[in-house]
Design a protein around this motif. Structure first.
Motif, PDB file in Angstrom:
ATOM      1  N   THR A 182     -16.076   8.229   5.240  1.00 36.08           N
ATOM      2  CA  THR A 182     -16.966   9.306   4.825  1.00 36.08           C
ATOM      3  C   THR A 182     -16.505  10.641   5.380  1.00 36.08           C
ATOM      4  N   GLU A 183     -16.827  11.689   4.639  1.00 33.85           N
ATOM      5  CA  GLU A 183     -16.572  13.048   5.087  1.00 33.85           C
ATOM      6  C   GLU A 183     -17.880  13.807   4.966  1.00 33.85           C
ATOM      7  N   ARG A 184     -18.407  14.191   6.128  1.00 39.39           N
ATOM      8  CA  ARG A 184     -19.730  14.841   6.190  1.00 39.39           C
ATOM      9  C   ARG A 184     -20.806  13.990   5.531  1.00 39.39           C
ATOM     10  N   GLY A 185     -20.711  12.679   5.736  1.00 40.08           N
ATOM     11  CA  GLY A 185     -21.709  11.751   5.232  1.00 40.08           C
ATOM     12  C   GLY A 185     -21.520  11.312   3.789  1.00 40.08           C
ATOM     13  N   VAL A 186     -20.516  11.847   3.108  1.00 40.68           N
ATOM     14  CA  VAL A 186     -20.265  11.506   1.712  1.00 40.68           C
ATOM     15  C   VAL A 186     -19.074  10.544   1.641  1.00 40.68           C
ATOM     16  N   PRO A 187     -19.246   9.373   1.004  1.00 47.91           N
ATOM     17  CA  PRO A 187     -18.134   8.429   0.880  1.00 47.91           C
ATOM     18  C   PRO A 187     -16.986   9.053   0.083  1.00 47.91           C
ATOM     19  N   VAL A 188     -15.752   8.953   0.632  1.00 42.35           N
ATOM     20  CA  VAL A 188     -14.581   9.527  -0.040  1.00 42.35           C
ATOM     21  C   VAL A 188     -13.461   8.508  -0.267  1.00 42.35           C
ATOM     22  N   ALA A 189     -13.468   7.413   0.454  1.00 39.90           N
ATOM     23  CA  ALA A 189     -12.409   6.417   0.304  1.00 39.90           C
ATOM     24  C   ALA A 189     -12.898   5.071   0.800  1.00 39.90           C
ATOM     25  N   ARG A 190     -12.155   4.035   0.397  1.00 43.81           N
ATOM     26  CA  ARG A 190     -12.484   2.673   0.819  1.00 43.81           C
ATOM     27  C   ARG A 190     -11.221   2.039   1.369  1.00 43.81           C
ATOM     28  N   LEU A 191     -11.331   1.393   2.502  1.00 40.75           N
ATOM     29  CA  LEU A 191     -10.208   0.726   3.141  1.00 40.75           C
ATOM     30  C   LEU A 191     -10.493  -0.768   3.139  1.00 40.75           C
ATOM     31  N   THR A 192      -9.604  -1.528   2.467  1.00 37.00           N
ATOM     32  CA  THR A 192      -9.761  -2.979   2.424  1.00 37.00           C
ATOM     33  C   THR A 192      -8.418  -3.635   2.709  1.00 37.00           C
ATOM     34  N   GLY A 193      -8.450  -4.876   3.093  1.00 38.06           N
ATOM     35  CA  GLY A 193      -7.230  -5.623   3.336  1.00 38.06           C
ATOM     36  C   GLY A 193      -6.553  -5.996   2.027  1.00 38.06           C
ATOM     37  N   VAL A 194      -5.281  -6.291   2.112  1.00 43.12           N
ATOM     38  CA  VAL A 194      -4.511  -6.703   0.942  1.00 43.12           C
ATOM     39  C   VAL A 194      -4.223  -8.186   1.074  1.00 43.12           C
ATOM     40  N   ALA A 195      -4.531  -8.932   0.046  1.00 38.53           N
ATOM     41  CA  ALA A 195      -4.341 -10.382   0.069  1.00 38.53           C
ATOM     42  C   ALA A 195      -2.936 -10.727  -0.423  1.00 38.53           C
ATOM     43  N   THR A 196      -1.920 -10.438   0.399  1.00 37.21           N
ATOM     44  CA  THR A 196      -0.543 -10.696  -0.021  1.00 37.21           C
ATOM     45  C   THR A 196      -0.230 -12.188  -0.087  1.00 37.21           C
ATOM     46  N   ALA A 197      -0.839 -12.967   0.766  1.00 35.26           N
ATOM     47  CA  ALA A 197      -0.555 -14.408   0.753  1.00 35.26           C
ATOM     48  C   ALA A 197      -0.958 -15.019  -0.580  1.00 35.26           C
ATOM     49  N   ASP A 198      -2.046 -14.555  -1.164  1.00 43.05           N
ATOM     50  CA  ASP A 198      -2.478 -15.096  -2.444  1.00 43.05           C
ATOM     51  C   ASP A 198      -1.468 -14.774  -3.540  1.00 43.05           C
ATOM     52  N   LEU A 199      -0.878 -13.582  -3.520  1.00 42.08           N
ATOM     53  CA  LEU A 199       0.122 -13.214  -4.511  1.00 42.08           C
ATOM     54  C   LEU A 199       1.360 -14.101  -4.389  1.00 42.08           C
ATOM     55  N   VAL A 200       1.812 -14.335  -3.178  1.00 43.05           N
ATOM     56  CA  VAL A 200       2.989 -15.183  -2.969  1.00 43.05           C
ATOM     57  C   VAL A 200       2.701 -16.601  -3.447  1.00 43.05           C
ATOM     58  N   THR A 201       1.535 -17.114  -3.129  1.00 44.88           N
ATOM     59  CA  THR A 201       1.158 -18.461  -3.577  1.00 44.88           C
ATOM     60  C   THR A 201       1.122 -18.537  -5.093  1.00 44.88           C
ATOM     61  N   GLU A 202       0.549 -17.512  -5.734  1.00 41.55           N
ATOM     62  CA  GLU A 202       0.470 -17.493  -7.196  1.00 41.55           C
ATOM     63  C   GLU A 202       1.861 -17.427  -7.827  1.00 41.55           C
ATOM     64  N   LEU A 203       2.730 -16.582  -7.276  1.00 45.38           N
ATOM     65  CA  LEU A 203       4.072 -16.458  -7.829  1.00 45.38           C
ATOM     66  C   LEU A 203       4.886 -17.733  -7.621  1.00 45.38           C
ATOM     67  N   THR A 204       4.676 -18.423  -6.517  1.00 46.18           N
ATOM     68  CA  THR A 204       5.349 -19.696  -6.278  1.00 46.18           C
ATOM     69  C   THR A 204       4.859 -20.746  -7.274  1.00 46.18           C
ATOM     70  N   ARG A 205       3.551 -20.782  -7.487  1.00 39.06           N
ATOM     71  CA  ARG A 205       2.967 -21.737  -8.433  1.00 39.06           C
ATOM     72  C   ARG A 205       3.480 -21.494  -9.847  1.00 39.06           C
ATOM     73  N   ASP A 206       3.665 -20.211 -10.237  1.00 41.45           N
ATOM     74  CA  ASP A 206       4.122 -19.868 -11.579  1.00 41.45           C
ATOM     75  C   ASP A 206       5.633 -19.996 -11.747  1.00 41.45           C
ATOM     76  N   GLY A 207       6.346 -20.316 -10.669  1.00 38.68           N
ATOM     77  CA  GLY A 207       7.781 -20.506 -10.758  1.00 38.68           C
ATOM     78  C   GLY A 207       8.598 -19.231 -10.632  1.00 38.68           C
ATOM     79  N   VAL A 208       7.964 -18.107 -10.331  1.00 36.22           N
ATOM     80  CA  VAL A 208       8.701 -16.864 -10.155  1.00 36.22           C
ATOM     81  C   VAL A 208       9.429 -16.880  -8.821  1.00 36.22           C
ATOM     82  N   LEU A 209       8.781 -17.390  -7.788  1.00 33.67           N
ATOM     83  CA  LEU A 209       9.385 -17.553  -6.471  1.00 33.67           C
ATOM     84  C   LEU A 209       9.496 -19.034  -6.179  1.00 33.67           C
TER      85      LEU A 209
END
Length: 103
Positions: A28-55
């Motif tokens: 927030t900036e002066r009490g007004v929401p301006v951005a959101r910070l969240t984690g990135v689920a990189t492990a899920d992407l790697v698992t999905e790409l492995t399952r699809d045969g890309v990796l």
């Protein structure tokens, strides 16, 4: 959880760790929401790409090779030929990953 920009700047590392652990941080900036910070689920992407045969998971431990000059290494395919075309299979690796992300 909300955090003012000034507190985020002062304790950025701790806020990043909280986001990495799954907490959603609203900046927030002066009490007004301006951005959101969240984690990135990189492990899920790697698992999905492995399952699809890309990796593919490594089948064995990578051997340690001595460094050789490029002229000492024989070419596995004609110059300019894509690796997948030389093998007669569909593209894998980085090229396929880039294509998938661009879709």
């Amino acid at each position: 959880m909300e955090v003012p920009v000034s507190a985020l700047r002062a304790e950025l590392k701790s806020w990043i760790e909280r986001a990495r652990s799954g907490e959603e941080i609203v900046v927030t900036e002066r009490g007004v929401p301006v951005a959101r910070l969240t984690g990135v689920a990189t492990a899920d992407l790697v698992t999905e790409l492995t399952r699809d045969g890309v990796l593919s998971p490594p089948s064995t431990e990578r051997p340690v090779h001595a460094v050789t000059a490029p002229d000492d290494v024989p070419s596995a395919r004609p110059v300019g030929a894509p690796a997948a075309a030389a093998r007669g299979t569909r593209p894998t690796g980085v090229a396929a990953l880039v294509r998938r992300i661009r879709r």
